[in-house]
Write an enzyme that holds these catalytic residues in place. Structure first.
Site, short mmCIF file in Angstrom:
data_model
loop_
_atom_site.label_atom_id
_atom_site.label_comp_id
_atom_site.label_asym_id
_atom_site.label_seq_id
_atom_site.Cartn_x
_atom_site.Cartn_y
_atom_site.Cartn_z
N TYR A 79 -10.74 -9.25 8.67
CA TYR A 79 -10.54 -8.77 7.30
C TYR A 79 -9.32 -9.44 6.67
CZ TYR A 79 -9.23 -5.63 3.48
OH TYR A 79 -8.86 -5.13 2.25
N GLU A 82 2.09 -0.22 12.74
CA GLU A 82 1.77 -1.66 12.82
C GLU A 82 0.37 -1.95 12.28
OE1 GLU A 82 3.67 -4.18 13.71
OE2 GLU A 82 2.22 -5.78 14.04
N VAL A 137 -10.06 1.33 9.88
CA VAL A 137 -11.29 2.12 10.01
C VAL A 137 -12.45 1.14 9.82
CG1 VAL A 137 -12.69 3.96 8.99
CG2 VAL A 137 -10.20 4.23 9.16
N GLY A 194 -14.16 5.78 3.41
CA GLY A 194 -14.49 6.72 2.33
C GLY A 194 -14.71 8.13 2.83
N GLY A 206 -8.99 7.07 7.30
CA GLY A 206 -7.75 6.30 7.18
C GLY A 206 -6.59 7.22 6.84
N TYR A 233 -1.11 3.28 -0.46
CA TYR A 233 0.23 3.73 -0.04
C TYR A 233 1.07 4.18 -1.25
CZ TYR A 233 -1.04 1.60 4.42
OH TYR A 233 -1.68 1.28 5.58
N GLU A 291 14.16 -3.51 -3.45
CA GLU A 291 15.48 -3.86 -2.92
C GLU A 291 15.60 -5.33 -2.51
OE1 GLU A 291 16.59 -1.11 0.18
OE2 GLU A 291 16.49 0.64 -1.15
#
Lengths: 173, 173
Positions: A26, A91, A95, A101, A105, A139, A151
């Site tokens: 992927y 790390e 899925v 869906g 995850g 996220y 940062e």
């Protein structure tokens, strides 16, 4: 869909190894995977393990097209901030496509957070590739900060001959 | 200048804690340090320590203006690549300003590389702020890759209420 998130055992390493390769495909880097289930068994299930792992498992009647019931994993380890203390670092989170869906995850991510909190970790950290918009959005929607953007943190790596060169220049005891 | 790089002991934690604050001042974030030598003693010197540490020490006759002989440190831990296996991560590398230019920073870095190689690590990784040109140049000169630039890796963090929220949504066992 029914699924269960549980701690991986040594017997899961073949499934984890298979999914590590699927994730690398992927990420467009399938030829980068150089470790097998044997290294995972050795490094994750020894006295001071180098990593921890959770797996997502479905019942036999919901197995994948190829017959797999372990269909997702989250591999993590503990790190340390000299400002804040214990942290957990995710790390890999994966899925299998046909099981996405269904909250798997998110279930894996939240379980890592829960395990980390039990160990008194104050942060959960991870890295994501800039082109991986679905993951970055996922996220961000959960409140994560992108520290490279906010940062200016950059990731630096020594490996191969450069790492050997450093080691060879170490001061003698 | 004579100096020795050695593994830190529990008794070094007050010196390490002092230098953690000095480093945060250099990074313009002194109010970010929330842990003291007590947390360092607990987390670094337990059965499964969360970090390892090396210190650079000078002889008594070369002590700092304030009377310190432990004048640099490298704090690191082991991480894991699911493509390549064991890695070592350098969280902090610091040498007190009056002792710079004597090879102490390089000595600490090379010693971490040596320790990592002994543990069969294939990578030494770390993070650096984009404005910290002296450090970025130092690592680049030693052959390090900047993976944020070359591959687009970004650092993501959950903490505080966002981390609590994740943990609270973890699937039940």
């Amino acid at each position: 869909m029914n699924f269960r998130v549980r701690a991986a055992t040594k017997e899961d390493c073949k499934d984890i190894s298979r999914m590590i390769t699927e994730l690398a495909v992927y990420e467009n880097m399938p030829d980068q995977v150089e470790i097998s289930h044997k290294e995972l068994e050795r490094d994750g299930f020894c006295q001071n393990p180098f990593f921890q792992c959770l797996v997502a498992e479905v019942p036999e009647e919901q197995k994948s097209k190829e017959g797999f019931t372990v269909v997702g994993y989250a591999l993590y380890f503990y790190t340390y901030s000299t400002w804040r203390g214990r942290s957990v670092y995710l790390e890999d989170l994966y899925v299998m496509p046909e099981f996405r869906g269904n909250g798997m995850g998110k279930g894996l991510l939240c379980k890592v957070a829960e395990v980390g909190k039990k160990e008194e970790c104050v942060r959960l950290q991870l890295s994501v590739l800039d082109w991986n918009t679905p993951s970055r959005d996922f996220y961000a929607a959960k409140g994560a900060q992108d520290l490279t953007v906010s940062e200016g943190w950059h990731f630096i790596r020594f490996d191969g001959q450069n790492l050997d060169n450093l080691a060879n220049e170490a001061p003698k005891d």
